[in-house]
Design an enzyme around this catalytic site. Structure first.
Site, PDB file in Angstrom:
ATOM      1  N   CYS A   1       0.832  -1.203   0.000  1.00 28.98           N
ATOM      2  CA  CYS A   1       0.000   0.000   0.000  1.00 28.98           C
ATOM      3  C   CYS A   1       0.875   1.265   0.000  1.00 28.98           C
ATOM      4  O   CYS A   1       1.390   1.647  -1.037  1.00 28.98           O
ATOM      5  CB  CYS A   1      -0.979  -0.039   1.168  1.00 28.98           C
ATOM      6  SG  CYS A   1      -2.446   0.955   0.853  1.00 28.98           S
TER       7      CYS A   1
ATOM      8  N   HIS B   1      -3.540  -4.993   0.320  1.00 27.63           N
ATOM      9  CA  HIS B   1      -2.851  -5.571   1.485  1.00 27.63           C
ATOM     10  C   HIS B   1      -2.905  -7.103   1.421  1.00 27.63           C
ATOM     11  O   HIS B   1      -3.791  -7.704   2.016  1.00 27.63           O
ATOM     12  CB  HIS B   1      -3.520  -5.099   2.781  1.00 27.63           C
ATOM     13  CG  HIS B   1      -3.309  -3.650   3.054  1.00 27.63           C
ATOM     14  ND1 HIS B   1      -2.235  -3.180   3.766  1.00 27.63           N
ATOM     15  CD2 HIS B   1      -4.031  -2.565   2.697  1.00 27.63           C
ATOM     16  CE1 HIS B   1      -2.300  -1.858   3.842  1.00 27.63           C
ATOM     17  NE2 HIS B   1      -3.390  -1.458   3.204  1.00 27.63           N
TER      18      HIS B   1
ATOM     19  N   GLU C   1      -1.254  -9.186   2.961  1.00 26.67           N
ATOM     20  CA  GLU C   1      -1.080  -9.791   4.292  1.00 26.67           C
ATOM     21  C   GLU C   1      -2.410 -10.153   4.941  1.00 26.67           C
ATOM     22  O   GLU C   1      -2.463 -11.035   5.799  1.00 26.67           O
ATOM     23  CB  GLU C   1      -0.266  -8.861   5.203  1.00 26.67           C
ATOM     24  CG  GLU C   1      -0.956  -7.578   5.678  1.00 26.67           C
ATOM     25  CD  GLU C   1      -0.811  -6.387   4.709  1.00 26.67           C
ATOM     26  OE1 GLU C   1      -0.489  -6.610   3.525  1.00 26.67           O
ATOM     27  OE2 GLU C   1      -1.029  -5.239   5.153  1.00 26.67           O
TER      28      GLU C   1
END
Ligand code: GLN
Length: 552
Positions: A398, A527, A529
């Site tokens: 990001c 994102h 993750e």
């Protein structure tokens, strides 16, 4: 994957387990909830989890991560507590906004209903209307996920003003369905260093505080640095009115992923199911166990530097702000039997002393995670330049992607004064800019829940490293940002060698960039993750840790 099963057992009433905290915060209610959810799922039941946060914020989107830790984002775009990330990672499922509530969101909807004349002229009161709304939401979460068992974690600890109405809701639900509700108190047993003995008294008090809210714990999860001995189990049993068998020892462990396995040493799932009058299947935790064995046997270290700014709180270093990033690194590393060593690097260090950036050469890989605002940005740009020029694997998430574009624009494409409009709205060259629609939010200060949030499709360009890693032409990833790569500069940047590896075709937005002739340089506007799972690590993180291993 074998732990994901749908229930074939004869349908009984939906069951609810409330998880309540005692003594102090941070003792691991979230991991207890996630682990209980997983072990019950592993016995063949559909399980979902609900988080209740007692604060007045409507969601977690407006809070500073230093205050609250990471803001997790659900597929449907809700900004919520990091525990929701743990639930998703343990259950390997997608939760929805109905799985999360705050005092603010509950009051907001009751007030909206009142404004819409939904209460038929009645006086709307805190009790019963607020608990009714809470109970409705819990039941909706159950039905949305068709859950046999719904686990509800109530934030805070017993005895606080803030969560009283939620405890009251739980009490009322129990009154309505006494057979179908359990209460689990997750409490802490300190071992004061001068005394050297584990003390049960704070937990006794916590149990009484819960009693004063009309609730009797059915089970106590006893968190401590050490296992609980029989003497203390007996003591808690007598003083807290639970059977000694229902006092579960939960000592500190090296990895949160071992907690479910430890619980099962104590046969926790069998105990819970018996209390709920549910007939279990044979336990299936094979894949989970083999993942924890990989954790235990990972021996080759890789050293990763995370360059960011949300670390320091007084004398303490907090990594809570980046919890999903850490977990995603772990999933990818452990699955390759690598042991990640993570260092936290405050980017502002590089701003005054440019020599310091050379210290990054000790790392096998560098990550710049999401972020907002001006502090430390020039330092991050230096770190990115260093990683790019010295061929250190780089993953930008990001803000880490946006700043990689700024760095490339300034230093390679030679676009003078290139910047993100977030930091310098008057820059002559806003390579990262606000897009139509978002500008109005800024003008009108409509800041809550107004970023680009949640899942969006991304098409992956052929013949890119990203494509090789994903091994598919289209993915869905989660977003949380206001600014975007400015399409006006796309051609110029591409001419200078920046590869646009992923785009959202619907909105024509750049989602992934990468560089050729670099071992690993990828930035994502989303994102990744947030969707990495222990048993299914995210492909970009897998690629990153592999590159780290090679660069050693
Ligand atoms: N501050 C940037 C934006 O709002 C990036 C946000 C983030 O990293 N999550 O676009």
């Amino acid at each position: 994957m074998s732990i994901r099963k749908t229930s074939k057992a004869k349908k009984s009433n939906p069951k609810y387990i409330f998880v309540v905290g005692g003594v102090m915060s941070g003792v691991g209610k979230g991991i207890t909830t996630s682990s209980m959810a997983l072990i019950l799922q592993s016995r063949g039941f559909n399980v979902t989890a609900v988080k209740i946060d007692p604060y007045v914020n409507v969601d977690a989107g407006t809070m500073n991560p230093l205050e609250h830790g990471e803001t997790f984002v659900l597929a449907d775009g809700l900004e919520c507590d990091q525990d929701m990330g743990n639930y998703e990672r343990f259950l390997d499922t997608k939760l929805t906004r109905i799985n999360y509530m705050t005092t603010g969101s509950v009051y907001q909807s009751v007030i909206e209903q009142e404004r819409a004349l939904k209460f038929g002229g009645k006086c709307v009161s805190v009790v019963p209307h607020i608990p009714n709304e809470v109970i409705n939401r819990i039941k909706q979460a159950q039905s949305t996920h068709n859950a046999d068992i719904t686990i509800i974690e109530i934030g805070g600890t017993a005895g606080e003003y803030e969560n009283l109405l939620f405890l009251e809701s739980a009490r009322l639900l129990k009154l309505e369905n006494p057979q179908d509700i359990l209460f689990v108190l997750v409490s802490y047993l300190p071992i004061p260093s001068k005394i050297g003995e584990m003390k049960t008294k704070p937990t006794q008090h916590a149990s009484r505080l819960l009693n004063s809210a009309g609730i009797q714990a059915d089970m106590i999860v006893a968190r401590s640095s050490h296992p609980l001995d029989d003497i203390r189990k007996q003591k808690l049993s007598i003083m807290c009115n639970v059977s000694a068998d229902d006092v579960i020892s939960a000592p500190d462990v090296d990895s949160i992923y071992h907690v479910p396995i430890n619980f099962e040493y104590d046969n926790l799932s069998t105990k819970l199911l018996k209390k709920l009058d549910l007939r279990p299947r044979k336990r299936d935790l094979k894949e989970w166990t083999s993942f924890t064995q990989k954790i235990d046997t990972a021996n080759k270290e890789i050293k990763i530097g995370i360059v960011g700014k949300y670390f320091n709180s007084g004398n303490f270093v907090l990594s809570d702000a980046y919890i999903s990033v850490i977990e995603a690194i772990k999933h990818a590393s452990f699955s390759a039997r690598l042991k990640p060593v993570i260092d936290w690097i405050d980017s502002s260090e590089f701003e005054n002393d440019s020599k310091k950036v050379a210290g990054l050469k000790q790392y096998d890989g560098i990550i710049i995670p999401g972020g907002f605002g001006e502090r430390g940005v020039e330092g991050k740009l230096k770190a990115i330049q260093y990683a790019r020029e010295n061929k250190i694997p780089y993953l930008g998430l990001c803000y880490g992607m946006q700043l990689a574009v700024v760095e490339y624009a300034r230093n390679v494409a030679k676009i003078k004064g290139a910047h993100t409009a977030e930091i310098d709205p008057k820059t002559p060259n806003p390579v990262i800019d606000i897009i139509e629609g978002q500008d109005i939010n800024l003008e009108q200060e409509t800041m809550g829940a107004s970023m680009r949030l949640g899942e969006y499709l991304c098409d992956i360009a052929p013949k890119t490293l990203t494509r090789k890693l994903y091994n598919t032409a289209q993915v869905q990833e989660r977003h949380r940002h206001r600014y975007e790569v400015n399409n006006t500069y796309r051609e110029e940047l591409e001419k200078a060698g920046l590869i646009i590896a992923g785009v959202n075709t619907e909105n024509n937005l750049v989602e992934i960039i990468e560089l050729a002739s670099h071992p690993f340089f990828i930035g994502t506007q989303f994102h990744p993750e947030l969707i990495s799972h222990p048993l299914n690590p995210h492909p970009l993180f897998k690629g990153f840790v592999k590159a780290c291993q090679k660069s050693k």
